[in-house]
Design a protein around this motif. Structure first.
Motif, short mmCIF file in Angstrom:
data_model
loop_
_atom_site.label_atom_id
_atom_site.label_comp_id
_atom_site.label_asym_id
_atom_site.label_seq_id
_atom_site.Cartn_x
_atom_site.Cartn_y
_atom_site.Cartn_z
N PHE A 129 0.83 -1.19 0.00
CA PHE A 129 0.00 0.00 0.00
C PHE A 129 0.87 1.24 0.00
O PHE A 129 2.03 1.20 0.38
N ARG A 130 0.27 2.35 -0.40
CA ARG A 130 0.96 3.62 -0.23
C ARG A 130 0.12 4.47 0.74
O ARG A 130 -1.06 4.21 0.94
N GLU A 131 0.78 5.45 1.31
CA GLU A 131 0.07 6.34 2.22
C GLU A 131 -0.92 7.19 1.42
O GLU A 131 -0.71 7.46 0.24
N ASP A 132 -1.99 7.63 2.09
CA ASP A 132 -2.98 8.49 1.43
C ASP A 132 -2.44 9.92 1.38
O ASP A 132 -2.83 10.78 2.17
N GLU A 133 -1.51 10.12 0.47
CA GLU A 133 -0.92 11.45 0.33
C GLU A 133 -1.03 11.90 -1.12
O GLU A 133 -0.87 11.11 -2.03
N VAL A 134 -1.31 13.18 -1.29
CA VAL A 134 -1.45 13.72 -2.64
C VAL A 134 -0.06 13.99 -3.21
O VAL A 134 0.78 14.59 -2.57
N THR A 135 0.18 13.48 -4.41
CA THR A 135 1.43 13.75 -5.12
C THR A 135 1.08 14.58 -6.36
O THR A 135 -0.07 14.58 -6.79
N SER A 148 0.16 16.03 -9.87
CA SER A 148 -0.41 15.49 -11.09
C SER A 148 0.37 16.03 -12.28
O SER A 148 1.26 16.86 -12.12
N LEU A 149 0.01 15.56 -13.48
CA LEU A 149 0.66 16.06 -14.69
C LEU A 149 0.08 17.43 -15.05
O LEU A 149 -1.11 17.65 -14.87
N ARG A 204 -1.73 19.84 -17.41
CA ARG A 204 -2.77 19.38 -18.33
C ARG A 204 -2.27 19.27 -19.78
O ARG A 204 -2.65 18.35 -20.50
N ALA A 221 -0.71 15.97 -20.13
CA ALA A 221 -1.67 14.87 -20.07
C ALA A 221 -2.39 14.70 -21.41
O ALA A 221 -2.65 13.60 -21.86
#
Lengths: 53, 102, 487
Positions: free
Chosen positions: B63-69, B71-72, B74, B77
């Motif tokens: 699992f990974r921690e519930d942390e926001v990393t 995003s790309l 836009r 993307a």
């Protein structure tokens, strides 16, 4: 004619977490379209999911 | 095991979202039968009490921690998409003119 | 002045870090070599001239500033078309990804750049790594540098052809059923498939996720160990990467193998094995025996089922992995579609080549309702038996020695009409992927017609150090030096 009842339920739950289930993108609701996305949640070639604890 | 017919090939092609013309269907009937005949060799083995191996290593949940990393951006993307506008990926219409479709 | 393209990665790194030569001079030597010979070989699908020189200059600047440089400082490398790079394109040699620019670097790409390697470009492969000859590339043909009418093997055929023709010092490929080891054998170089989980697969475009591993193709064993030091390790972005402490894979190079037990599996020395290959593999065994290894016979009784298991499991996983190529977010989209479902079908049918479609069909069939138990579940059970064979064999020996391929490189077109015959070419390499163990192919001589022959060493999972020690010992004492082919 005899019928057999088959009942399926589809349940949608919004989990109380900061990041998505398979990647670290934010779950923030009001963000502009396609800004909370990354190679993992876009299904980019080679990207791999890691499950949120 | 079983023999593959033309209608089997057509059915599987539908599941795989592939368009098979007559010639390709003919060819795949022959090839898949020859390959699956070879695989019938596996039936020589009694595997009643053998556990299936789904992965090369014994896996535990990671699992990974519930942390926001981050995003790309836009633009990045959307960059590789065959068609897009400033915000979205764009595709042909989902319902066709007759109102049927996907 | 020496030709830097003839040197090993180790020699190049020493010279660059020691200031004997600049990274730019080395890169230029390799780029000139590519210009001179790659038109004939066809290993490269993209050559990054300007970018390679810029990377080399950055390494030189670090050295000039007295900074520490990485383990591959100034070493010119190439990457298989399925390893994601932000620079250039990542096409998997497929029409469906023609022109695709990855928005991110694979973990392996990041590690190589962090250790100051100089990427010369990307090299050809069978489309989505499905093939044993590189003939399934939608981009171009690649020739075997030792005989241009023959295939380089596959699927990492561009990698092997590049290392053999000295257009890169190390090439990074991927191995799902032999795709590093078989082309290494055909082209006369060293090819290592690491233990499953040893190297991160993040950014490796997936073929069969439970079998794929990235690994190096090199000119010698020490370079393979050097490359492993850079690319291996736990990656939080790949949940299947193994959480083990960092290891120095060069640590046992040069150690004696006296007393080491080497097992010969009797099921691998069968009629299908060509007599020339057999003789050279037996000679290689003798070299190791002369160095004090004890040769024992072992048995891997389920070997004959490996090809069947592989060609059920791998297409099944591939059919799932390739479902994402629908023409929406990246890559090719068929231009004439009335609606979105027609777009999916036309895009896949036009974008995937014949072999890829064949495997998607096989994989979809074996996973479909009514056939799952008969094929997929059965195959997974036999996979257990094949893995248990290795567990049993490794109780009696430390290393297993086998041929890498039944024959030398075949001519182009020779096997491309019969998929099953092509699949049987992987007969000696597939089992290692099914069991997840590491394997290395090493050159052990040439046939009468001058084609390289390779043999394979296998070890227990995560025992690459012993594998490399044994391979290095062989290389030091075998006096097999193929050199560089005339091109």
């Amino acid at each position: 004619m005899e019928y057999e009842a088959v009942i399926g339920m589809e349940v949608h739950v919004q989990l109380n977490c900061k990041s998505k289930v398979f990647c670290g993108c934010s779950t923030n609701f009001d963000a502009p379209a396609n800004t909370n996305v990354c190679p993992v949640c876009l299904g980019m070639p080679g990207a791999m999911p890691v499950l949120n604890r | 095991m079983s023999t593959i017919s033309r209608s089997d090939v057509a059915y599987v092609a539908g599941l795989a979202q592939l368009d098979m013309d007559e010639a390709a269907t003919e060819r795949l009937v022959a090839e898949m039968n020859s390959i699956l005949d070879y695989m019938a060799k596996l039936n020589e083995l009694d595997t009643e009490s053998v556990e299936p191996m789904m992965h090369a290593m014994a896996l535990t949940n990671v699992f990974r921690e519930d942390e926001v990393t981050p995003s790309l951006p836009r633009e990045l993307a959307l960059r590789g998409a065959p068609t897009h506008d400033d915000e979205y990926f764009t595709v042909p219409k989902i319902l066709d003119a007759e109102g049927g479709g996907a | 002045m020496s030709n830097w393209f003839e040197k090993s990665a180790f020699e190049i790194r020493e010279a660059v870090a020691g200031g004997t030569v600049t990274a730019r001079e080395v890169a230029t030597s390799f780029l000139d070599r590519i210009d001179a010979v790659d038109e004939k070989v066809g290993a490269y699908t993209q050559v990054w001239h300007d970018e390679a020189l810029a990377q080399a200059d950055a390494v030189d600047a670090k050295i000039a500033a007295g900074k520490l440089v990485g383990a591959l400082a100034g070493v010119p490398i190439s990457l298989k078309e399925l390893i994601c790079t932000q620079s250039g394109e990542t096409t998997c040699s497929s029409k469906i990804l023609a022109g695709f620019q990855s928005p991110y670097d694979a973990t392996v790409t990041q590690k190589l750049l962090a250790d100051d390697a100089v990427v010369l470009g990307k090299v050809n492969m069978d489309e989505f790594a499905m093939g044993s000859s590189t003939e399934n590339s939608a981009v171009q043909k690649t020739s075997n540098p030792w005989d241009l009418s023959r295939v380089p093997g596959g699927s990492s055929g561009g990698s092997a052809a590049s290392v053999a023709s000295a257009t890169s010092a190390i090439s990074f490929g991927s191995d799902t059923g032999g795709s590093i080891r078989q082309p290494a054998a055909f082209c006369g170089c060293v090819g290592l498939k690491p233990t499953y989980g040893r190297v991160s697969r993040y950014g490796l475009v997936a073929f069969a996720s439970s079998l794929d591993q990235i690994g190096p193709l090199t000119r010698d064993v020490r370079d393979a160990a050097l490359a492993m030091n850079v690319i291996s390790g736990k990656d939080p972005r790949d949940a299947t990467s193994a959480d083990l402490p960092a290891e120095d894979f060069t640590k046992k190079l040069g150690d004696s193998i006296a007393g080491l037990k080497i097992g010969l599996p009797k099921e691998y020395f069968v009629d299908a094995l060509g007599s020339e290959v057999r003789a050279l593999v037996e000679k290689a065994t003798k070299v190791l025996e002369d160095q004090g290894a004890e040769i024992v016979e072992v048995s891997l009784p389920h070997t004959e089922y490996a090809v069947s298991v592989y060609y059920i499991v791998a297409p099944a996983e591939a059919s799932a992995n390739l479902a994402r190529f629908d023409g929406v977010r990246y890559g090719f989209r068929h231009p004439d579609a009335k609606n979105v479902s027609e777009m999916y079908v036309k895009t896949k049918s036009e974008g995937f080549g014949e072999e890829v479609q064949r495997r998607i069909m096989l994989g979809t069939y074996v996973l479909s309702s009514g056939y799952y138990d008969a094929y997929y579940l059965k195959a997974q059970k036999v996979r257990t038996l094949i893995t248990q064979d290795f567990d049993e064999a490794f109780k009696a020996c430390d290393i297993i020695l086998t041929p890498t391929t039944p024959s030398t490189a075949f001519t182009m077109g020779e096997k491309s009409n019969d998929p099953l015959e092509m699949y049987l070419n992987d007969i000696f390499t597939i089992s290692a992927n099914l069991a997840g163990i590491p394997g290395i192919s090493l050159p052990c001589g040439t046939s009468a017609s001058g084609l390289p022959v390779g043999f394979q060493l296998l070890s227990k999972a995560f025992d690459e150090a012993t594998l490399l020690q044994t391979a290095h010992c062989y290389e030091q004492h075998a006096d097999v030096n193929l050199g560089i082919p005339n091109l």
